[in-house]
Scaffold this motif. Structure first.
Motif, PDB file in Angstrom:
ATOM      1  N   ALA A 123      84.872 -53.748  44.905  1.00 17.70           N
ATOM      2  CA  ALA A 123      84.736 -52.322  45.154  1.00 17.70           C
ATOM      3  C   ALA A 123      83.250 -52.066  44.852  1.00 17.70           C
ATOM      4  O   ALA A 123      82.625 -51.103  45.443  1.00 17.70           O
ATOM      5  N   GLY A 124      82.654 -52.605  43.680  1.00 19.82           N
ATOM      6  CA  GLY A 124      81.262 -52.365  43.279  1.00 19.82           C
ATOM      7  C   GLY A 124      80.309 -52.874  44.365  1.00 19.82           C
ATOM      8  O   GLY A 124      79.338 -52.234  44.621  1.00 19.82           O
ATOM      9  N   PHE A 125      80.623 -54.119  45.011  1.00 24.21           N
ATOM     10  CA  PHE A 125      79.927 -54.595  46.061  1.00 24.21           C
ATOM     11  C   PHE A 125      79.934 -53.206  47.360  1.00 24.21           C
ATOM     12  O   PHE A 125      78.670 -52.769  47.839  1.00 24.21           O
ATOM     13  N   ALA A 126      80.939 -52.727  47.560  1.00 23.25           N
ATOM     14  CA  ALA A 126      81.194 -51.641  48.317  1.00 23.25           C
ATOM     15  C   ALA A 126      80.354 -50.395  48.039  1.00 23.25           C
ATOM     16  O   ALA A 126      79.624 -49.957  48.921  1.00 23.25           O
ATOM     17  N   ALA A 127      80.346 -50.073  46.972  1.00 23.38           N
ATOM     18  CA  ALA A 127      79.566 -48.916  46.328  1.00 23.38           C
ATOM     19  C   ALA A 127      78.048 -49.191  46.433  1.00 23.38           C
ATOM     20  O   ALA A 127      77.210 -48.365  47.092  1.00 23.38           O
ATOM     21  N   LEU A 128      77.513 -50.505  46.122  1.00 25.88           N
ATOM     22  CA  LEU A 128      76.134 -50.501  46.325  1.00 25.88           C
ATOM     23  C   LEU A 128      75.836 -50.798  47.657  1.00 25.88           C
ATOM     24  O   LEU A 128      74.665 -50.210  47.963  1.00 25.88           O
ATOM     25  N   GLN A 129      76.688 -51.153  48.508  1.00 25.15           N
ATOM     26  CA  GLN A 129      76.105 -51.574  49.903  1.00 25.15           C
ATOM     27  C   GLN A 129      76.109 -50.089  50.533  1.00 25.15           C
ATOM     28  O   GLN A 129      75.447 -49.699  51.315  1.00 25.15           O
ATOM     29  N   HIS A 130      77.143 -49.142  50.173  1.00 26.42           N
ATOM     30  CA  HIS A 130      77.021 -48.063  50.546  1.00 26.42           C
ATOM     31  C   HIS A 130      75.726 -47.008  50.399  1.00 26.42           C
ATOM     32  O   HIS A 130      75.088 -46.417  51.021  1.00 26.42           O
ATOM     33  N   ALA A 131      75.570 -47.233  49.019  1.00 26.95           N
ATOM     34  CA  ALA A 131      74.395 -46.531  48.644  1.00 26.95           C
ATOM     35  C   ALA A 131      73.098 -46.957  49.190  1.00 26.95           C
ATOM     36  O   ALA A 131      72.304 -46.134  49.432  1.00 26.95           O
ATOM     37  N   ALA A 132      73.201 -48.272  49.312  1.00 28.78           N
ATOM     38  CA  ALA A 132      72.125 -48.856  49.924  1.00 28.78           C
ATOM     39  C   ALA A 132      71.593 -48.497  51.421  1.00 28.78           C
ATOM     40  O   ALA A 132      70.659 -48.373  51.882  1.00 28.78           O
ATOM     41  N   LEU A 133      72.912 -48.404  52.081  1.00 26.39           N
ATOM     42  CA  LEU A 133      72.794 -48.042  53.377  1.00 26.39           C
ATOM     43  C   LEU A 133      72.287 -46.507  53.632  1.00 26.39           C
ATOM     44  O   LEU A 133      71.341 -46.024  54.249  1.00 26.39           O
ATOM     45  N   LYS A 134      72.913 -45.514  52.798  1.00 28.47           N
ATOM     46  CA  LYS A 134      72.374 -44.362  52.680  1.00 28.47           C
ATOM     47  C   LYS A 134      70.809 -44.102  52.494  1.00 28.47           C
ATOM     48  O   LYS A 134      69.984 -43.421  53.108  1.00 28.47           O
ATOM     49  N   VAL A 135      70.532 -44.992  51.510  1.00 30.98           N
ATOM     50  CA  VAL A 135      69.126 -45.085  51.032  1.00 30.98           C
ATOM     51  C   VAL A 135      68.129 -45.340  52.474  1.00 30.98           C
ATOM     52  O   VAL A 135      67.119 -44.600  52.759  1.00 30.98           O
ATOM     53  N   ARG A 136      68.630 -46.357  53.155  1.00 31.74           N
ATOM     54  CA  ARG A 136      67.918 -46.895  54.265  1.00 31.74           C
ATOM     55  C   ARG A 136      68.001 -45.551  55.281  1.00 31.74           C
ATOM     56  O   ARG A 136      66.893 -45.754  55.921  1.00 31.74           O
ATOM     57  N   GLN A 137      68.990 -45.172  55.671  1.00 24.28           N
ATOM     58  CA  GLN A 137      69.018 -43.887  56.330  1.00 24.28           C
ATOM     59  C   GLN A 137      68.259 -42.653  56.019  1.00 24.28           C
ATOM     60  O   GLN A 137      68.372 -41.730  56.808  1.00 24.28           O
ATOM     61  N   GLY A 138      67.960 -42.643  54.586  1.00 23.99           N
ATOM     62  CA  GLY A 138      67.126 -41.513  54.308  1.00 23.99           C
ATOM     63  C   GLY A 138      68.016 -40.502  53.743  1.00 23.99           C
ATOM     64  O   GLY A 138      67.539 -39.244  53.881  1.00 23.99           O
ATOM     65  N   THR A 139      69.192 -40.759  53.434  1.00 27.76           N
ATOM     66  CA  THR A 139      70.106 -39.764  53.140  1.00 27.76           C
ATOM     67  C   THR A 139      70.428 -39.436  51.687  1.00 27.76           C
ATOM     68  O   THR A 139      71.303 -38.693  51.139  1.00 27.76           O
ATOM     69  N   ILE A 140      69.583 -40.040  50.988  1.00 29.79           N
ATOM     70  CA  ILE A 140      69.912 -39.992  49.430  1.00 29.79           C
ATOM     71  C   ILE A 140      68.368 -39.875  48.936  1.00 29.79           C
ATOM     72  O   ILE A 140      67.616 -40.559  49.301  1.00 29.79           O
ATOM     73  N   ASP A 141      68.261 -39.638  47.579  1.00 27.75           N
ATOM     74  CA  ASP A 141      66.956 -39.385  47.055  1.00 27.75           C
ATOM     75  C   ASP A 141      66.589 -40.739  46.515  1.00 27.75           C
ATOM     76  O   ASP A 141      67.194 -41.249  45.489  1.00 27.75           O
TER      77      ASP A 141
END
Length: 141
Positions: A123-141
């Protein structure tokens, strides 16, 4: 999780590299787990209180899954759809592990602890990957 926190964890500020590193870490840990299930399913089965045949099947699945995640991590720019599929598979694995623990498995204490720890890790991997994908897409600070 902020982009700065992710960059600190991945030791890089490049969004592509952050995502690729979290995918690669997932591939390495999952692959090691899968290989252990394949190679020492008997002793692990006795330790964890789980049928060695189940561990063999899970080991084969995890090894193939890890190879796929590793190939995805090796891409210069992993496509969003397969990354989301990895995230969803990780979440499903975590939930199903806990459901299996409650509904079907009768592990030893070590097996119960292992099941919870691996579910939290995945679940931690999923959370990190999700956050990293959002950063790459520019949807997180």
């Amino acid at each position: 999780m902020s982009a700065t926190s992710l960059a600190a964890l991945a030791r890089t500020s490049d969004p592509q590299t952050v995502l690729r590193r979290f995918l690669a870490l997932d591939a390495v840990v999952t692959g090691a787990n899968g290989l252990a299930y394949l190679v020492v399913s008997g002793p692990l089965g006795r330790l964890l209180g789980v049928d060695p045949g189940l561990l063999l099947g899970l080991g084969a699945f995890l090894t193939v899954f890890a190879a796929g995640v590793g190939l995805l991590a090796a891409r210069a720019r992993p496509a969003a759809f397969p990354v989301r599929a990895v995230i969803e598979a990780n979440l499903a694995w975590a939930v199903l592990s806990l459901v299996a623990l409650v509904m079907w498995l009768s592990p030893t204490t070590a097996g119960a602890v292992w099941t919870v720890l691996q579910a939290l890790t995945v679940a931690g991997f999923a959370a990190l990957q999700h956050a990293a994908l959002k950063v790459r897409q520019g949807t997180i600070d």
